[in-house]
Scaffold this motif. Structure first.
Motif, PDB file in Angstrom:
ATOM      1  N   ASP A  53      53.105 -22.716 -29.096  1.00 22.75           N
ATOM      2  CA  ASP A  53      52.158 -23.392 -29.894  1.00 22.75           C
ATOM      3  C   ASP A  53      52.374 -22.533 -31.118  1.00 22.75           C
ATOM      4  O   ASP A  53      52.237 -23.103 -32.454  1.00 22.75           O
ATOM      5  CB  ASP A  53      50.635 -22.812 -29.475  1.00 22.75           C
ATOM      6  CG  ASP A  53      50.164 -23.681 -28.351  1.00 22.75           C
ATOM      7  OD1 ASP A  53      50.686 -24.899 -28.181  1.00 22.75           O
ATOM      8  OD2 ASP A  53      49.317 -23.427 -27.667  1.00 22.75           O
ATOM      9  N   LYS A  54      52.953 -21.419 -31.184  1.00 26.75           N
ATOM     10  CA  LYS A  54      53.035 -20.532 -32.426  1.00 26.75           C
ATOM     11  C   LYS A  54      54.343 -21.278 -33.217  1.00 26.75           C
ATOM     12  O   LYS A  54      54.369 -21.340 -34.305  1.00 26.75           O
ATOM     13  CB  LYS A  54      53.089 -19.100 -32.415  1.00 26.75           C
ATOM     14  CG  LYS A  54      51.917 -18.162 -31.836  1.00 26.75           C
ATOM     15  CD  LYS A  54      52.235 -16.846 -31.808  1.00 26.75           C
ATOM     16  CE  LYS A  54      50.900 -16.093 -31.342  1.00 26.75           C
ATOM     17  NZ  LYS A  54      51.273 -14.619 -30.943  1.00 26.75           N
ATOM     18  N   TYR A  55      55.300 -21.438 -32.366  1.00 22.13           N
ATOM     19  CA  TYR A  55      56.530 -21.911 -32.904  1.00 22.13           C
ATOM     20  C   TYR A  55      56.363 -23.465 -33.497  1.00 22.13           C
ATOM     21  O   TYR A  55      56.670 -23.504 -34.838  1.00 22.13           O
ATOM     22  CB  TYR A  55      57.282 -22.270 -31.743  1.00 22.13           C
ATOM     23  CG  TYR A  55      58.701 -22.822 -32.216  1.00 22.13           C
ATOM     24  CD1 TYR A  55      59.749 -22.098 -32.970  1.00 22.13           C
ATOM     25  CD2 TYR A  55      58.979 -23.897 -31.704  1.00 22.13           C
ATOM     26  CE1 TYR A  55      61.008 -22.823 -33.423  1.00 22.13           C
ATOM     27  CE2 TYR A  55      60.061 -24.847 -32.156  1.00 22.13           C
ATOM     28  CZ  TYR A  55      61.274 -24.121 -32.848  1.00 22.13           C
ATOM     29  OH  TYR A  55      62.226 -24.699 -33.310  1.00 22.13           O
ATOM     30  N   VAL A  56      55.574 -24.331 -32.603  1.00 20.85           N
ATOM     31  CA  VAL A  56      55.682 -25.650 -33.493  1.00 20.85           C
ATOM     32  C   VAL A  56      54.390 -25.598 -34.486  1.00 20.85           C
ATOM     33  O   VAL A  56      54.652 -26.507 -35.485  1.00 20.85           O
ATOM     34  CB  VAL A  56      55.087 -26.814 -32.257  1.00 20.85           C
ATOM     35  CG1 VAL A  56      56.237 -26.799 -31.405  1.00 20.85           C
ATOM     36  CG2 VAL A  56      53.775 -26.406 -31.665  1.00 20.85           C
ATOM     37  N   PHE A  64      58.911 -30.628 -36.624  1.00 19.94           N
ATOM     38  CA  PHE A  64      58.530 -30.953 -35.472  1.00 19.94           C
ATOM     39  C   PHE A  64      58.653 -32.232 -34.750  1.00 19.94           C
ATOM     40  O   PHE A  64      58.926 -32.534 -33.564  1.00 19.94           O
ATOM     41  CB  PHE A  64      56.874 -30.797 -35.476  1.00 19.94           C
ATOM     42  CG  PHE A  64      56.204 -31.203 -34.144  1.00 19.94           C
ATOM     43  CD1 PHE A  64      56.279 -30.712 -33.046  1.00 19.94           C
ATOM     44  CD2 PHE A  64      55.424 -32.254 -34.337  1.00 19.94           C
ATOM     45  CE1 PHE A  64      55.657 -30.923 -31.957  1.00 19.94           C
ATOM     46  CE2 PHE A  64      54.713 -32.874 -32.971  1.00 19.94           C
ATOM     47  CZ  PHE A  64      54.846 -32.225 -31.921  1.00 19.94           C
ATOM     48  N   LEU A  65      58.488 -33.293 -35.753  1.00 17.28           N
ATOM     49  CA  LEU A  65      59.046 -34.478 -35.154  1.00 17.28           C
ATOM     50  C   LEU A  65      60.179 -34.721 -34.903  1.00 17.28           C
ATOM     51  O   LEU A  65      60.779 -35.450 -33.651  1.00 17.28           O
ATOM     52  CB  LEU A  65      58.311 -35.491 -36.188  1.00 17.28           C
ATOM     53  CG  LEU A  65      56.963 -35.668 -36.502  1.00 17.28           C
ATOM     54  CD1 LEU A  65      56.696 -36.422 -37.797  1.00 17.28           C
ATOM     55  CD2 LEU A  65      56.286 -36.314 -35.264  1.00 17.28           C
TER      56      LEU A  65
END
Length: 98
Positions: A53-56, A64-65
């Motif tokens: 979650d923190k990474y994205v 991200f996409l």
């Protein structure tokens, strides 16, 4: 070289010890291996989920996409359609709200 002071349970006294970078590196690897090895599956899943979650959340939308497209590959269009439908519904539940 890093000097570290700690209470030694083997010697039952305070100890000052010099640690080389190589020993610290090996100690880190061993610590991570044992720490993860002793985690329950539920704890491991929670840890990885929080980390992902923190990474994205730290990625730009384009980054991200691109990752999402690479992950779902040929199924990306289908996933996007499902998420668009889900985002419009009234009964959705945030998976993070447990």
């Amino acid at each position: 070289m890093t000097q570290f002071e700690y209470f030694s349970h083997n010697k039952m006294s305070e100890v000052k010890k010099d640690f080389t970078p190589e020993v610290i590196s090996e100690l880190k690897s061993f610590f991570v291996e044992r720490y993860v090895d002793n985690m329950s599956t539920e704890d491991l899943v929670e840890y990885v989920t929080t980390d992902m979650d923190k990474y994205v959340d730290g990625q730009t939308d384009d980054e991200f996409l691109n990752d999402a497209r690479d992950y779902w590959d040929d199924g990306f269009d289908d996933v996007v359609e499902e998420i668009e439908e889900y985002a419009k519904c009234d009964f959705k539940k945030d998976r993070r709200a447990n």
